[in-house]
Design an enzyme around this catalytic site. Structure first.
Site, PDB file in Angstrom:
ATOM      1  N   ARG A 122       0.821  -1.220   0.000  1.00 51.75           N
ATOM      2  CA  ARG A 122       0.000   0.000   0.000  1.00 51.75           C
ATOM      3  C   ARG A 122       0.854   1.269   0.000  1.00 51.75           C
ATOM      4  NH1 ARG A 122      -2.556  -3.015   3.844  1.00 51.75           N
ATOM      5  NH2 ARG A 122      -4.470  -4.039   3.133  1.00 51.75           N
ATOM      6  N   LYS A 144       1.251  11.539 -10.560  1.00 51.42           N
ATOM      7  CA  LYS A 144       0.481  10.522 -11.292  1.00 51.42           C
ATOM      8  C   LYS A 144       1.407   9.370 -11.627  1.00 51.42           C
ATOM      9  CE  LYS A 144      -3.043  12.998 -13.945  1.00 51.42           C
ATOM     10  NZ  LYS A 144      -3.453  13.238 -15.348  1.00 51.42           N
ATOM     11  N   GLU A 186       6.876  20.394 -24.295  1.00 50.61           N
ATOM     12  CA  GLU A 186       6.222  20.593 -22.994  1.00 50.61           C
ATOM     13  C   GLU A 186       6.751  21.868 -22.339  1.00 50.61           C
ATOM     14  OE1 GLU A 186       3.737  18.595 -22.168  1.00 50.61           O
ATOM     15  OE2 GLU A 186       4.114  16.747 -23.288  1.00 50.61           O
ATOM     16  N   LYS A 232       3.972  23.639 -13.041  1.00 48.48           N
ATOM     17  CA  LYS A 232       3.193  22.414 -12.888  1.00 48.48           C
ATOM     18  C   LYS A 232       2.744  22.237 -11.438  1.00 48.48           C
ATOM     19  CE  LYS A 232       2.512  17.583 -13.704  1.00 48.48           C
ATOM     20  NZ  LYS A 232       2.779  16.388 -14.488  1.00 48.48           N
ATOM     21  N   GLU A 242      -7.127  15.543  -9.806  1.00 47.19           N
ATOM     22  CA  GLU A 242      -7.919  15.803 -11.014  1.00 47.19           C
ATOM     23  C   GLU A 242      -9.412  15.844 -10.712  1.00 47.19           C
ATOM     24  OE1 GLU A 242      -7.045  13.226 -14.517  1.00 47.19           O
ATOM     25  OE2 GLU A 242      -5.693  14.873 -14.936  1.00 47.19           O
ATOM     26  N   ARG A 247      -6.378  21.066 -13.043  1.00 47.16           N
ATOM     27  CA  ARG A 247      -5.280  20.323 -13.654  1.00 47.16           C
ATOM     28  C   ARG A 247      -5.416  20.241 -15.178  1.00 47.16           C
ATOM     29  NH1 ARG A 247      -2.097  15.817 -10.255  1.00 47.16           N
ATOM     30  NH2 ARG A 247      -0.633  15.206 -11.848  1.00 47.16           N
ATOM     31  N   ASN A 251      -3.314  20.285 -20.113  1.00 42.42           N
ATOM     32  CA  ASN A 251      -3.639  19.674 -21.404  1.00 42.42           C
ATOM     33  C   ASN A 251      -3.532  20.641 -22.568  1.00 42.42           C
ATOM     34  OD1 ASN A 251      -4.154  17.150 -20.366  1.00 42.42           O
ATOM     35  ND2 ASN A 251      -6.308  17.598 -19.968  1.00 42.42           N
ATOM     36  N   HIS A 254      -2.835  19.450 -26.055  1.00 38.79           N
ATOM     37  CA  HIS A 254      -2.875  17.986 -26.052  1.00 38.79           C
ATOM     38  C   HIS A 254      -4.071  17.370 -26.768  1.00 38.79           C
ATOM     39  CE1 HIS A 254       0.616  18.228 -23.553  1.00 38.79           C
ATOM     40  NE2 HIS A 254       0.684  16.916 -23.404  1.00 38.79           N
ATOM     41  N   HIS A 258      -3.145  14.469 -29.225  1.00 34.28           N
ATOM     42  CA  HIS A 258      -3.606  13.080 -29.094  1.00 34.28           C
ATOM     43  C   HIS A 258      -4.256  12.604 -30.391  1.00 34.28           C
ATOM     44  CE1 HIS A 258      -3.779  13.685 -24.456  1.00 34.28           C
ATOM     45  NE2 HIS A 258      -2.606  13.209 -24.844  1.00 34.28           N
ATOM     46  N   HIS A 271       5.651  11.860 -28.723  1.00 34.92           N
ATOM     47  CA  HIS A 271       4.586  12.612 -28.051  1.00 34.92           C
ATOM     48  C   HIS A 271       4.825  14.122 -28.132  1.00 34.92           C
ATOM     49  CE1 HIS A 271       1.577  13.815 -25.184  1.00 34.92           C
ATOM     50  NE2 HIS A 271       2.498  14.360 -24.418  1.00 34.92           N
TER      51      HIS A 271
HETATM   52  N1  LIG Z   1       2.978  10.740 -14.730  1.00 35.93           N
HETATM   53  C1  LIG Z   1       2.826  11.816 -15.468  1.00 35.93           C
HETATM   54  O1  LIG Z   1       2.300  12.833 -15.018  1.00 35.93           O
HETATM   55  C2  LIG Z   1       3.321  11.789 -16.873  1.00 35.93           C
HETATM   56  C3  LIG Z   1       3.366  12.980 -17.614  1.00 35.93           C
HETATM   57  C4  LIG Z   1       3.868  12.938 -18.898  1.00 35.93           C
HETATM   58  C5  LIG Z   1       4.299  11.741 -19.434  1.00 35.93           C
HETATM   59  N2  LIG Z   1       4.234  10.599 -18.706  1.00 35.93           N
HETATM   60  C6  LIG Z   1       4.715   9.320 -19.250  1.00 35.93           C
HETATM   61  O2  LIG Z   1       6.092   9.433 -19.532  1.00 35.93           O
HETATM   62  C7  LIG Z   1       6.439   8.503 -20.548  1.00 35.93           C
HETATM   63  C8  LIG Z   1       7.354   9.166 -21.525  1.00 35.93           C
HETATM   64  O3  LIG Z   1       8.518   9.582 -20.844  1.00 35.93           O
HETATM   65  P1  LIG Z   1       9.899   9.828 -21.586  1.00 35.93           P
HETATM   66  O4  LIG Z   1       9.672  10.666 -22.768  1.00 35.93           O
HETATM   67  O5  LIG Z   1      10.865  10.267 -20.568  1.00 35.93           O
HETATM   68  O6  LIG Z   1      10.229   8.383 -22.177  1.00 35.93           O
HETATM   69  P2  LIG Z   1      11.234   7.211 -21.724  1.00 35.93           P
HETATM   70  O7  LIG Z   1      11.215   6.988 -20.301  1.00 35.93           O
HETATM   71  O8  LIG Z   1      10.924   6.073 -22.615  1.00 35.93           O
HETATM   72  O9  LIG Z   1      12.651   7.804 -22.138  1.00 35.93           O
HETATM   73  C9  LIG Z   1      12.935   8.061 -23.485  1.00 35.93           C
HETATM   74  C10 LIG Z   1      14.191   7.311 -23.949  1.00 35.93           C
HETATM   75  O10 LIG Z   1      15.345   7.968 -23.436  1.00 35.93           O
HETATM   76  C11 LIG Z   1      16.180   7.033 -22.751  1.00 35.93           C
HETATM   77  N3  LIG Z   1      16.851   7.813 -21.720  1.00 35.93           N
HETATM   78  C12 LIG Z   1      16.314   8.269 -20.566  1.00 35.93           C
HETATM   79  N4  LIG Z   1      17.169   9.105 -19.960  1.00 35.93           N
HETATM   80  C13 LIG Z   1      18.264   9.156 -20.725  1.00 35.93           C
HETATM   81  C14 LIG Z   1      19.497   9.869 -20.640  1.00 35.93           C
HETATM   82  N5  LIG Z   1      19.718  10.750 -19.669  1.00 35.93           N
HETATM   83  N6  LIG Z   1      20.413   9.672 -21.603  1.00 35.93           N
HETATM   84  C15 LIG Z   1      20.163   8.819 -22.638  1.00 35.93           C
HETATM   85  N7  LIG Z   1      19.020   8.146 -22.784  1.00 35.93           N
HETATM   86  C16 LIG Z   1      18.089   8.316 -21.848  1.00 35.93           C
HETATM   87  C17 LIG Z   1      15.258   5.963 -22.293  1.00 35.93           C
HETATM   88  O11 LIG Z   1      15.930   4.752 -22.090  1.00 35.93           O
HETATM   89  C18 LIG Z   1      14.274   5.886 -23.469  1.00 35.93           C
HETATM   90  O12 LIG Z   1      14.818   5.104 -24.489  1.00 35.93           O
HETATM   91  C19 LIG Z   1       5.131   8.016 -21.140  1.00 35.93           C
HETATM   92  O13 LIG Z   1       4.896   6.710 -20.719  1.00 35.93           O
HETATM   93  C20 LIG Z   1       4.096   8.959 -20.567  1.00 35.93           C
HETATM   94  O14 LIG Z   1       2.844   8.345 -20.386  1.00 35.93           O
HETATM   95  C21 LIG Z   1       3.766  10.613 -17.445  1.00 35.93           C
HETATM   96 ZN   LIG Z   2       2.376  15.774 -22.860  1.00 33.00          ZN
END
Ligand SMILES: NC(=O)c1ccc[n+]([C@@H]2O[C@H](COP(=O)([O-])OP(=O)(O)OC[C@H]3O[C@@H](n4cnc5c(N)ncnc54)[C@H](O)[C@@H]3O)[C@@H](O)[C@H]2O)c1
Ligand SMILES: [Zn+2]
Length: 368
Positions: A122, A144, A186, A232, A242, A247, A251, A254, A258, A271
């Site tokens: 938990r 999130k 972003e 943020k 939310e 919040r 978006n 977005h 999307h 993205h």
């Molecule tokens: N929780 C939230 O509020 C929230 C908000 C936005 C996005 N997200 C989520 O985030 C994800 C996308 O995140 P992302 O864009 O960071 O993708 P990711 O985690 O896949 O990273 C992108 C790529 O970069 C590589 N990488 C990471 N750090 C690195 C570094 N310093 N040097 C070299 N390579 C590196 C990773 O291995 C991967 O191949 C999605 O799943 C999305 O849903 C969540």
């Molecule tokens: Zn986004």
């Protein structure tokens, strides 16, 4: 320069530390927050050879009993099977509630390890150490956490605030350039939402970023990343789960993003690239529906250009993108709802856009 921001959300108050070289201070930063016990560092196979050793050494030096788990990279790993694998690791190592899971990596690791930490026993301690620009300004803050389920992205998840977020800007030096561009969209979003000084520093950044790849890497300053985080956190503080609707401001750009992602089968655009396209749409719609001036639209579009974001979409017809927009979960009987801007720094939520106007704007972007 180090910026230490205080996140003050109803369920927890915690710090977000943004600086260069923060990885080597991770243990010392965490120890006052959670007295040392076990620390299980989760990261993906790309990040492990780059940063795992430094993060582990820093935690060990501060007295944590450190172990790690490495999973393959990529969005496809963000699923319940991987979460169950993490539960197994935590179980085998006898992790208890007061121990910590350290999510070292991009948003995929932050969401996956965060989800496991939120649900195991938990909730065990969670520390976010974002290493992508997108994760530093977005995914790692706000609480999130989720995994994907069937066709549903982030379909199974919860709200779970970390104990601490440590963003080391030096990790961006190794980030693939496409990921930097993706995060930059972003950053532009926060600039538009905040206006004022943040928008100006994002514009200044975009000027230097224009000078090639290494300039782009150096351009993301502590000031800009922390400014985005501050924006943020301000939104999240007003709407942790939310519920109040505040919040929704996050978006901005977005809805069309999307739709572009869906119409191109989630393959053609990262993205952030889709967000860049969606922000262009939001600027144009804001001009037509909320009185954003032509000069501000031009200023916004110029910023997106300078950040190297796509000027429009390919690989799908305008009609397909319009249809995907209508399928968006925020589409109501009256029309699709958008977050738009009355001016920079003044978002207006839940603006209904008539179908004919959406079609016009999407067609403009498909011709670009
Ligand atoms: N929780 C939230 O509020 C929230 C908000 C936005 C996005 N997200 C989520 O985030 C994800 C996308 O995140 P992302 O864009 O960071 O993708 P990711 O985690 O896949 O990273 C992108 C790529 O970069 C590589 N990488 C990471 N750090 C690195 C570094 N310093 N040097 C070299 N390579 C590196 C990773 O291995 C991967 O191949 C999605 O799943 C999305 O849903 C969540
Ligand atoms: Zn986004």
């Amino acid at each position: 320069m180090t910026v230490r921001l205080r996140a003050d959300v109803p369920s927890r108050a915690y710090d977000v530390v943004v600086t260069r070289g923060a990885l080597d201070e991770l243990g010392a930063t965490l120890a006052p927050v959670r007295s040392p016990g076990q620390a299980v560092v989760c990261c993906d196979a790309n990040v492990a050879p780059l940063y795992l050793e430094r993060a582990g050494a820093s935690l060990s030096a501060a007295g944590f009993a450190v172990s790690h788990v490495v999973i393959p990279a990529g969005e496809a790993q963000k699923n319940l099977d991987r979460a169950a694998e993490l539960y197994g690791v935590l179980y085998d190592r006898g992790v208890r509630r007061r121990d910590v899971v350290v999510a070292l990596g991009g948003g995929v690791i932050g969401d996956l390890a965060g989800f496991a930490a939120a649900t195991y026993l938990r909730g065990v301690g969670l520390v976010q150490v974002p290493t992508t620009l997108l994760a530093q300004v977005d995914a790692a803050v706000g609480g999130k956490v989720a995994v994907d389920f069937r066709a549903g992205k982030n379909h199974v998840g919860t709200f779970y605030q970390p104990l601490l977020v440590v963003a080391d800007l030096d990790t961006l030096h190794t980030l693939p350039v496409r990921e930097l561009h993706s995060g930059a969209a972003e950053v532009a979003k926060y600039g538009f939402l905040a206006g004022g000084r943040l928008l100006e520093s994002v514009e200044a950044l975009a000027e230097t970023a224009h000078d090639g790849e290494s300039a782009l890497r150096r351009a993301f300053t502590v000031e800009v990343v922390a400014g985005c985080v501050r924006e943020k956190l301000a939104v999240v503080a007003r709407d942790e789960r939310e519920e109040t609707g505040a919040r929704a401001a996050l978006n901005l750009g977005h809805t069309i993003a999307h739709a572009v992602e869906a119409a191109t089968d989630f393959e053609r655009y990262a993205h952030g690239e889709a967000v860049g396209i969606g922000l262009r749409a939001a600027l144009r719609l804001s001009e037509r529906l909320c009185g954003l001036s032509e000069a501000e639209v031009a200023r916004g579009l110029a910023l997106l250009d300078r950040l190297g974001l796509p000027s429009g979409f390919r690989g799908a017809t305008a009609a397909a993108v319009v249809a995907a927009t209508a399928r968006d979960k925020k589409a109501g009987a009256e029309g699709t709802e958008f977050v738009l801007l009355e001016r920079f720094g003044r978002p207006r939520l839940r603006v209904q856009a008539p179908a004919s106007l959406i079609e016009e704007v999407v067609t403009w972007l498909s011709a670009a």
